[in-house]
Write a protein that holds these residues in place. Structure first.
Motif, PDB file in Angstrom:
ATOM      1  N   PRO A   1     -19.980  -1.831  -6.428  1.00 27.22           N
ATOM      2  CA  PRO A   1     -18.801  -2.352  -5.403  1.00 27.22           C
ATOM      3  C   PRO A   1     -17.974  -3.740  -6.706  1.00 27.22           C
ATOM      4  O   PRO A   1     -18.447  -3.781  -8.190  1.00 27.22           O
ATOM      5  CB  PRO A   1     -20.279  -3.559  -4.583  1.00 27.22           C
ATOM      6  N   ARG A   2     -16.805  -2.795  -6.006  1.00 30.20           N
ATOM      7  CA  ARG A   2     -16.132  -3.724  -7.293  1.00 30.20           C
ATOM      8  C   ARG A   2     -14.882  -4.617  -5.677  1.00 30.20           C
ATOM      9  O   ARG A   2     -15.111  -4.239  -5.076  1.00 30.20           O
ATOM     10  CB  ARG A   2     -14.780  -2.372  -7.673  1.00 30.20           C
ATOM     11  N   VAL A   3     -14.372  -5.412  -6.320  1.00 34.09           N
ATOM     12  CA  VAL A   3     -13.333  -6.238  -6.193  1.00 34.09           C
ATOM     13  C   VAL A   3     -12.157  -6.774  -6.633  1.00 34.09           C
ATOM     14  O   VAL A   3     -11.740  -7.465  -7.574  1.00 34.09           O
ATOM     15  CB  VAL A   3     -13.903  -7.803  -5.823  1.00 34.09           C
ATOM     16  N   VAL A   4     -10.635  -6.357  -6.457  1.00 33.95           N
ATOM     17  CA  VAL A   4      -9.962  -6.093  -7.488  1.00 33.95           C
ATOM     18  C   VAL A   4      -8.586  -6.839  -6.443  1.00 33.95           C
ATOM     19  O   VAL A   4      -7.861  -7.261  -7.049  1.00 33.95           O
ATOM     20  CB  VAL A   4      -8.421  -4.633  -7.369  1.00 33.95           C
ATOM     21  N   SER A   5      -9.366  -7.443  -5.332  1.00 30.76           N
ATOM     22  CA  SER A   5      -7.849  -8.338  -4.639  1.00 30.76           C
ATOM     23  C   SER A   5      -6.711  -7.949  -4.485  1.00 30.76           C
ATOM     24  O   SER A   5      -5.764  -8.835  -4.487  1.00 30.76           O
ATOM     25  CB  SER A   5      -8.200  -9.954  -5.136  1.00 30.76           C
ATOM     26  N   THR A   6      -6.392  -6.357  -4.272  1.00 28.93           N
ATOM     27  CA  THR A   6      -5.494  -6.081  -4.161  1.00 28.93           C
ATOM     28  C   THR A   6      -5.128  -5.238  -3.452  1.00 28.93           C
ATOM     29  O   THR A   6      -6.249  -3.763  -3.711  1.00 28.93           O
ATOM     30  CB  THR A   6      -4.630  -5.757  -5.281  1.00 28.93           C
ATOM     31  N   THR A   7      -4.140  -4.275  -2.636  1.00 29.39           N
ATOM     32  CA  THR A   7      -4.290  -2.615  -2.147  1.00 29.39           C
ATOM     33  C   THR A   7      -4.223  -1.690  -2.987  1.00 29.39           C
ATOM     34  O   THR A   7      -3.886  -0.927  -1.650  1.00 29.39           O
ATOM     35  CB  THR A   7      -3.417  -3.194  -0.475  1.00 29.39           C
ATOM     36  N   LEU A   8      -3.874  -2.528  -3.958  1.00 21.83           N
ATOM     37  CA  LEU A   8      -3.520  -1.180  -5.037  1.00 21.83           C
ATOM     38  C   LEU A   8      -5.375  -0.114  -4.692  1.00 21.83           C
ATOM     39  O   LEU A   8      -5.097   0.958  -4.576  1.00 21.83           O
ATOM     40  CB  LEU A   8      -3.401  -1.802  -6.560  1.00 21.83           C
ATOM     41  N   ALA A   9      -6.267  -0.622  -4.321  1.00 19.54           N
ATOM     42  CA  ALA A   9      -7.342   0.302  -3.906  1.00 19.54           C
ATOM     43  C   ALA A   9      -7.214   1.257  -3.350  1.00 19.54           C
ATOM     44  O   ALA A   9      -8.255   1.864  -2.550  1.00 19.54           O
ATOM     45  CB  ALA A   9      -8.933  -1.063  -3.458  1.00 19.54           C
ATOM     46  N   LEU A  10      -6.408   0.851  -1.980  1.00 12.84           N
ATOM     47  CA  LEU A  10      -6.239   1.234  -0.883  1.00 12.84           C
ATOM     48  C   LEU A  10      -5.688   2.897  -1.031  1.00 12.84           C
ATOM     49  O   LEU A  10      -6.168   3.822  -0.645  1.00 12.84           O
ATOM     50  CB  LEU A  10      -5.435   1.528   0.036  1.00 12.84           C
ATOM     51  N   ALA A  11      -4.525   2.735  -2.278  1.00 14.41           N
ATOM     52  CA  ALA A  11      -4.382   4.209  -2.597  1.00 14.41           C
ATOM     53  C   ALA A  11      -5.538   4.531  -3.973  1.00 14.41           C
ATOM     54  O   ALA A  11      -5.641   6.176  -3.636  1.00 14.41           O
ATOM     55  CB  ALA A  11      -3.007   2.986  -3.923  1.00 14.41           C
ATOM     56  N   TRP A  12      -5.941   4.077  -4.369  1.00 14.34           N
ATOM     57  CA  TRP A  12      -7.482   4.347  -5.521  1.00 14.34           C
ATOM     58  C   TRP A  12      -8.569   5.135  -4.504  1.00 14.34           C
ATOM     59  O   TRP A  12      -8.990   6.310  -4.789  1.00 14.34           O
ATOM     60  CB  TRP A  12      -8.003   3.391  -5.917  1.00 14.34           C
ATOM     61  N   VAL A  13      -8.430   5.121  -2.869  1.00 13.54           N
ATOM     62  CA  VAL A  13      -8.840   6.022  -2.582  1.00 13.54           C
ATOM     63  C   VAL A  13      -8.708   7.358  -1.750  1.00 13.54           C
ATOM     64  O   VAL A  13      -9.243   8.381  -2.108  1.00 13.54           O
ATOM     65  CB  VAL A  13      -9.652   5.251  -0.540  1.00 13.54           C
ATOM     66  N   ALA A  14      -7.209   7.368  -1.951  1.00 13.00           N
ATOM     67  CA  ALA A  14      -6.811   8.386  -1.708  1.00 13.00           C
ATOM     68  C   ALA A  14      -6.457   9.770  -2.661  1.00 13.00           C
ATOM     69  O   ALA A  14      -6.362  10.186  -2.770  1.00 13.00           O
ATOM     70  CB  ALA A  14      -5.154   7.872  -1.287  1.00 13.00           C
ATOM     71  N   ALA A  15      -6.868   8.698  -4.265  1.00  8.02           N
ATOM     72  CA  ALA A  15      -6.413   9.396  -4.681  1.00  8.02           C
ATOM     73  C   ALA A  15      -7.614   9.786  -5.356  1.00  8.02           C
ATOM     74  O   ALA A  15      -7.932  10.780  -6.325  1.00  8.02           O
ATOM     75  CB  ALA A  15      -6.026   8.586  -6.373  1.00  8.02           C
ATOM     76  N   GLY A  16      -8.939   9.532  -4.913  1.00  5.70           N
ATOM     77  CA  GLY A  16     -10.019   9.758  -5.316  1.00  5.70           C
ATOM     78  C   GLY A  16     -11.071   9.074  -6.851  1.00  5.70           C
ATOM     79  O   GLY A  16     -11.959   9.423  -7.061  1.00  5.70           O
ATOM     80  N   LYS A  17      -9.756   7.375  -6.832  1.00  5.38           N
ATOM     81  CA  LYS A  17     -10.387   6.543  -8.159  1.00  5.38           C
ATOM     82  C   LYS A  17     -11.706   5.994  -6.874  1.00  5.38           C
ATOM     83  O   LYS A  17     -12.585   5.203  -7.533  1.00  5.38           O
ATOM     84  CB  LYS A  17      -9.241   6.088  -8.381  1.00  5.38           C
ATOM     85  N   ARG A  18     -11.255   5.857  -5.891  1.00  4.66           N
ATOM     86  CA  ARG A  18     -12.824   4.988  -5.147  1.00  4.66           C
ATOM     87  C   ARG A  18     -12.728   5.599  -4.275  1.00  4.66           C
ATOM     88  O   ARG A  18     -12.493   6.672  -3.566  1.00  4.66           O
ATOM     89  CB  ARG A  18     -11.770   3.770  -5.137  1.00  4.66           C
ATOM     90  N   ALA A  19     -14.629   5.509  -3.721  1.00  5.35           N
ATOM     91  CA  ALA A  19     -15.011   5.891  -2.146  1.00  5.35           C
ATOM     92  C   ALA A  19     -14.841   5.810  -1.319  1.00  5.35           C
ATOM     93  O   ALA A  19     -14.885   6.108   0.002  1.00  5.35           O
ATOM     94  CB  ALA A  19     -16.671   6.410  -3.144  1.00  5.35           C
ATOM     95  N   ALA A  20     -14.019   4.061  -1.784  1.00  2.85           N
ATOM     96  CA  ALA A  20     -14.156   3.797  -0.244  1.00  2.85           C
ATOM     97  C   ALA A  20     -13.762   2.007  -0.786  1.00  2.85           C
ATOM     98  O   ALA A  20     -13.334   1.493  -1.052  1.00  2.85           O
ATOM     99  CB  ALA A  20     -15.582   3.657   0.505  1.00  2.85           C
ATOM    100  N   TYR A  21     -13.031   1.261   0.355  1.00  2.00           N
ATOM    101  CA  TYR A  21     -12.246   0.439   0.867  1.00  2.00           C
ATOM    102  C   TYR A  21     -12.583  -0.342   1.995  1.00  2.00           C
ATOM    103  O   TYR A  21     -12.495   0.464   3.247  1.00  2.00           O
ATOM    104  CB  TYR A  21     -10.802   0.324   0.920  1.00  2.00           C
TER     105      TYR A  21
END
Length: 266
Positions: free
Chosen positions: A184-204
Motif C-alpha cells: 500500500p501507498r497513501v499519497v493523499s493526492t490524485t497525482l497517483a492516478l497519473a502514476w497508474v497510467a504511467a506504470g508507477k503504480r499498479a492501482a488506485y
C-alpha cells in the motif's frame, strides 16, 4: 507547440493551463500562506486561489465561451454548457501546506482533453481524449504505458466514507490477499492516478460518489482511460451518476484481484 500525435487545441490548452498553475504552486512553495477555511476540516491557501486564477486566465484567453468549474471559484458560465472545464489548481493542499511536495494540478475538459501537472518533478501527463502521454522539459513526449509490475496500490484514506460499512478502504489494506500481493501507498493526492497510467503504480482505490465530473478526479480518470487502464467504481460498475468511488488498475488482472477483495469484505 504540442506534437502531431496530440494536435488537439484542447489538449494544448489543458497542458498550458496545468503548467501555468504548476508554476504558481512551485513559486509559492515554502512561503507562509494563510489558510482559507472551507469547513469540515478542509481549507485552501493563497496558492490554490492564485493558481486557479492563472489557469482560468489561460482558458479564458483561448476559450472565452466555455464554462469552468473550479475547486475554489465554483461554477462560471452555464451549468449545462456543452463545453465545461474542470479545474483543481492544487490537489493535495494539506500536503503542500506542511511542506510535502506530493501535489498535482488538474485541468480537464469534460469528456475530452486533460492534463495533470506535477509542479516539482516538472512532468505533465496529458491526453487528447484518445492517447495519453507524459511531457518532460528537454525530452520527447512519451506514451503512457500502464504496468502492474510495481505492485504498489495507492489507497485514498481521506473522509468521507459514504460506502461504509459495506466498503472501507482501511479494511482493504488489512485483507490477507492484499498484503500477499500488493504494497500500500497513501499519497493523499490524485497525482497517483497519473502514476497508474504511467506504470508507477499498479492501482488506485478511493471511496466516494460520482467522481467522473469531479474537479479532483476528472483529469486523472481521462488519462487512465486513454492509457488503457481498467476504470470502474468500487462495485465494479461503470463510473457515472449512479457510481460509487473509483478503482483504477493497470490491467484487468490487477483490477479483478482488487474487486474480489472488496467484494469479500462487503
Amino acid at each position: 507547440m504540442i506534437n502531431s500525435y496530440a494536435s488537439s487545441d484542447d489538449a494544448a490548452i489543458a497542458i498550458a493551463g496545468a503548467r501555468a498553475g504548476a508554476d504558481v504552486v512551485r513559486k509559492r512553495y515554502g512561503q507562509r500562506l494563510n489558510r482559507i477555511d472551507k469547513g469540515a476540516g478542509d481549507f485552501a491557501t493563497a496558492a490554490d486561489v492564485e493558481a486557479e486564477k492563472t489557469i482560468l486566465g489561460v482558458i479564458r484567453a483561448t476559450r472565452p465561451d466555455d464554462a469552468v468549474l473550479g475547486e475554489e471559484g465554483g461554477q462560471q458560465g452555464a451549468v449545462d454548457a456543452e463545453r465545461q472545464w474542470l479545474v483543481d489548481p492544487l490537489c493535495g493542499t494539506l500536503n503542500y501546506a506542511v511542506g510535502n511536495m506530493l501535489v498535482a494540478v488538474n485541468v480537464a475538459l469534460r469528456d475530452g482533453a486533460a492534463a495533470v501537472a506535477d509542479p516539482f518533478s516538472g512532468e505533465v501527463f496529458f491526453t487528447d481524449g484518445e492517447s495519453a502521454w507524459v511531457r518532460r522539459d528537454g525530452a520527447d513526449d512519451e506514451l503512457l504505458t500502464p504496468s502492474p509490475d510495481t505492485r504498489l496500490v495507492d489507497v485514498n484514506l481521506d473522509p468521507p466514507f459514504p460506502s461504509a460499512p459495506g466498503f472501507r478502504a482501511v479494511d482493504l489494506l488489512a485483507h490477507p490477499e492484499f498484503v500477499e500481493v500488493f504494497r500500500p501507498r497513501v499519497v493523499s493526492t490524485t497525482l497517483a492516478l497519473a502514476w497508474v497510467a504511467a506504470g508507477k503504480r499498479a492501482a488506485y482505490v478511493t471511496d466516494g460518489g460520482d467522481l467522473s465530473r469531479s474537479v479532483h478526479f476528472a483529469a486523472g480518470i481521462a488519462l487512465c482511460r486513454a492509457a488503457g487502464c481498467a476504470v470502474t467504481g468500487i462495485d465494479g460498475a461503470p463510473i457515472g451518476e449512479a457510481g460509487r468511488g473509483l478503482v483504477v488498475a493497470a490491467d484487468d488482472e490487477t483490477h479483478g484481484l482488487l474487486m474480489s477483495m472488496t467484494r469479500s469484505r462487503s
